[in-house]
Scaffold this active site. Structure first.
Site, PDB file in Angstrom:
ATOM      1  N   HIS A  27     129.266  72.755 -61.754  1.00 33.75           N
ATOM      2  CA  HIS A  27     128.108  72.377 -61.184  1.00 33.75           C
ATOM      3  C   HIS A  27     127.883  71.078 -60.764  1.00 33.75           C
ATOM      4  O   HIS A  27     127.405  70.901 -59.462  1.00 33.75           O
ATOM      5  CB  HIS A  27     126.605  72.486 -62.028  1.00 33.75           C
ATOM      6  CG  HIS A  27     126.626  74.104 -62.222  1.00 33.75           C
ATOM      7  ND1 HIS A  27     126.888  74.791 -63.417  1.00 33.75           N
ATOM      8  CD2 HIS A  27     125.591  75.204 -61.961  1.00 33.75           C
ATOM      9  CE1 HIS A  27     126.393  75.924 -63.530  1.00 33.75           C
ATOM     10  NE2 HIS A  27     125.621  76.352 -62.650  1.00 33.75           N
ATOM     11  N   ASP A  40     131.451  82.180 -58.182  1.00 37.84           N
ATOM     12  CA  ASP A  40     130.387  81.595 -58.713  1.00 37.84           C
ATOM     13  C   ASP A  40     129.861  80.672 -57.481  1.00 37.84           C
ATOM     14  O   ASP A  40     130.221  80.834 -56.083  1.00 37.84           O
ATOM     15  CB  ASP A  40     130.789  80.305 -59.539  1.00 37.84           C
ATOM     16  CG  ASP A  40     129.791  79.994 -60.769  1.00 37.84           C
ATOM     17  OD1 ASP A  40     128.628  80.381 -60.462  1.00 37.84           O
ATOM     18  OD2 ASP A  40     130.188  79.524 -61.688  1.00 37.84           O
TER      19      ASP A  40
END
Length: 514
Positions: free
Chosen positions: A180, A254
């Site tokens: 992330h 993702d």
């Protein structure tokens, strides 16, 4: 419609808001988006979730949209009406039949809320104790264990008609960086990747998993170009996953707003490269302006031929096949099952089965509440994938209910020297100090507290609230009773073990090595 006009079908998007009127109906209809992802920000209650998903589905004139969420269990629960255990709890319990039952329970609740796709199970093999983003989201550090429990979880979902997603391919378990936040690498050769990272995915494919989610992680043994994450690598998605592993299901990325993509190639360019590499469905979870930009970029790339027509047709076929499977499963169930007594009993059974004793505790347990001091660190989310508000230590609440005669105090996640000194002084009259730690490896103040207690001659028992890795940071303790998530059911099970009211049947699902 032309292939370019159908570019929106290759996207799954998220939005903010929990009311039906918050659904971006105009966007969904105009772009013909293939799916929607829901987060905790969208989910308030089972009944509200059902109204929301009904509104979302009203935006599709044909096949039902894919409506997905990350209902992994444990620290990643987008709606926590039932406090489902996470993967490492199930790995510690060691019973694949139990994992299958939990998987079925989670799927039954999702379907009742109109959610037809779960972005789970996590099949990363967590061999790195310092992994900041996987950890207890993994079934363990043994590839065989991860493979067995992952397949069981998938079977449970299949029985209830909810699509499953194996993630994060080819494996995010041996990383020390959260994708992330930044791009990371797994430097191992193919022999090691086959033996560890890829084994659970092979088993999931054999079990009929519907989708595989890509990792924003670079694998130089597969992709020779430097700093190219799996999500945009043809060598990984087509060469490895399609050709070598034989997967013909849906490949979903993702989220493309994560910094491992956004800060390197950008979300829009990343979407183009992901589809060209072999992805079928691009996930853009948050901002509508970024979603529109990415769809426009893919449409332009289709028109120019940068993404070949055959590749687009393959992706559209797989998205359509997934939506057809959803249609065949029929209507959703009754939202009243969500959080119902049967599911809560199953979650409690799994929580109790996971509690793990480490060390010889025969002369430590059961504790004497009146002679024990409990120091419990307040847990709180530490990685972006968690969507939870801090609620204080469940261990303190469980102690207040089950052992009201036990002295107990809360501890900050990063206690300073003054707090450490005060707590050591308060422990002077206790025969045993139980310290409920929380990711102590990341918070040196917790380590300082335990070491100060040991140095002062106190007998210390750990209750790690988020997996066993805290034991690596604090040698010299009498042992540990390990929880794998800071849920109430896990805390109650741990307290019952401390009090001699229940056993600790779990087994460590990870290797504890420095």
């Amino acid at each position: 419609m032309s292939l370019a006009a159908r570019a929106g079908e290759l996207f799954m998007i998220g939005f903010r808001g929990a009311a039906p009127e918050d659904v971006p109906e105009g966007f969904l209809r105009a772009e013909g988006v293939g799916g929607v992802i829901l987060f905790a920000r969208n989910l308030v209650s089972p009944e509200q979730a059902r109204r929301l998903t009904d509104r979302i589905q009203s935006c599709s004139a044909g096949l039902p949209l894919l409506i997905a969420t990350d209902q992994e269990g444990g620290i990643v629960l987008r709606l926590s009406a039932t406090p489902w255990p996470g993967a490492m709890s199930l790995g510690a319990a060691g019973c694949t039949a139990l994992t299958e039952r939990v998987g079925a329970g989670i799927a039954r609740e999702l379907r009742a809320m109109g959610i037809n796709m779960n972005l789970a199970p996590v099949l990363d093999v967590n061999v790195n104790p310092a992994n900041p983003v996987i950890g207890v989201r993994s079934f363990g550090s043994d590839p065989g264990r991860v493979a067995e429990h992952g397949a069981a979880y998938i079977r449970g979902h299949q029985a209830e008609g909810v699509l499953t997603t194996a993630k994060h391919f080819p494996g995010h378990g041996d990383t020390a960086v959260d994708s992330h936040l930044a791009l990371t690498h797994v430097p191992h050769g193919m022999e090691r990747l086959e033996a560890v990272e890829l084994l659970p995915f092979r088993r999931a494919i054999a079990a009929g998993v519907d989708a595989v989610m890509t990792a924003h992680v670079a694998f130089p043994a597969v992709e020779p170009e430097p700093d190219v994450p799996a999500t945009i690598s043809p060598a990984v998605l087509t060469g490895l996953l399609r050709e070598r592993l034989g997967f013909d299901g849906l490949i979903i990325t993702d989220c493309m707003e994560m910094k491992a993509i956004a800060d390197h190639v950008g979300t829009a360019e990343g979407a183009v490269r992901a589809i060209a590499a072999g992805a079928d469905l691009v996930l853009v979870s948050h901002r509508e302006e970024v979603q529109r930009e990415a769809i426009a970029a893919v449409r332009s790339a289709i028109e120019s031929g940068r993404i070949p027509a055959q590749r687009v047709e393959e992706a559209l076929r797989r998205v359509r096949a997934a939506r057809e499977r959803v249609a065949r499963h029929g209507q959703a169930g009754d939202p009243a099952v969500v959080g119902g007594p049967d599911h809560r009993a199953l979650a409690a059974e799994a929580a109790a089965a996971a509690i793990t004793a480490v060390g010889n505790l025969d002369d430590v347990l059961p504790v004497r509440p009146e002679r024990t001091l409990l120091l419990a660190v307040d847990p709180a989310p530490v990685v972006e994938v968690e969507e939870r508000e801090p609620t204080g230590s469940p261990v303190l609440r469980a102690a207040a209910e089950l052992a009201p005669g036990m002295r107990a105090a809360g501890v900050r996640r990063e206690p300073g020297p003054g707090e450490v000194e005060r707590l050591v002084a308060e422990s002077a009259e206790a025969d045993l100090v139980v310290v409920a730690t929380y990711l102590a490896q990341r918070f040196p103040g917790q380590v300082a507290l335990v070491r100060a207690l040991v140095a002062a001659g106190r007998r210390v028992l750990l209750v790690p609230q988020r997996g066993p890795y805290d034991l690596l940071a604090v040698p010299g303790v009498a042992g540990a009773v390990v929880m794998y998530e800071d849920h109430r059911l896990a805390a109650e099970a741990a307290l019952r073990c401390l009090l001699g009211q229940a056993p600790a049947p779990g087994r460590l699902p990870v290797a504890l090595s420095q």
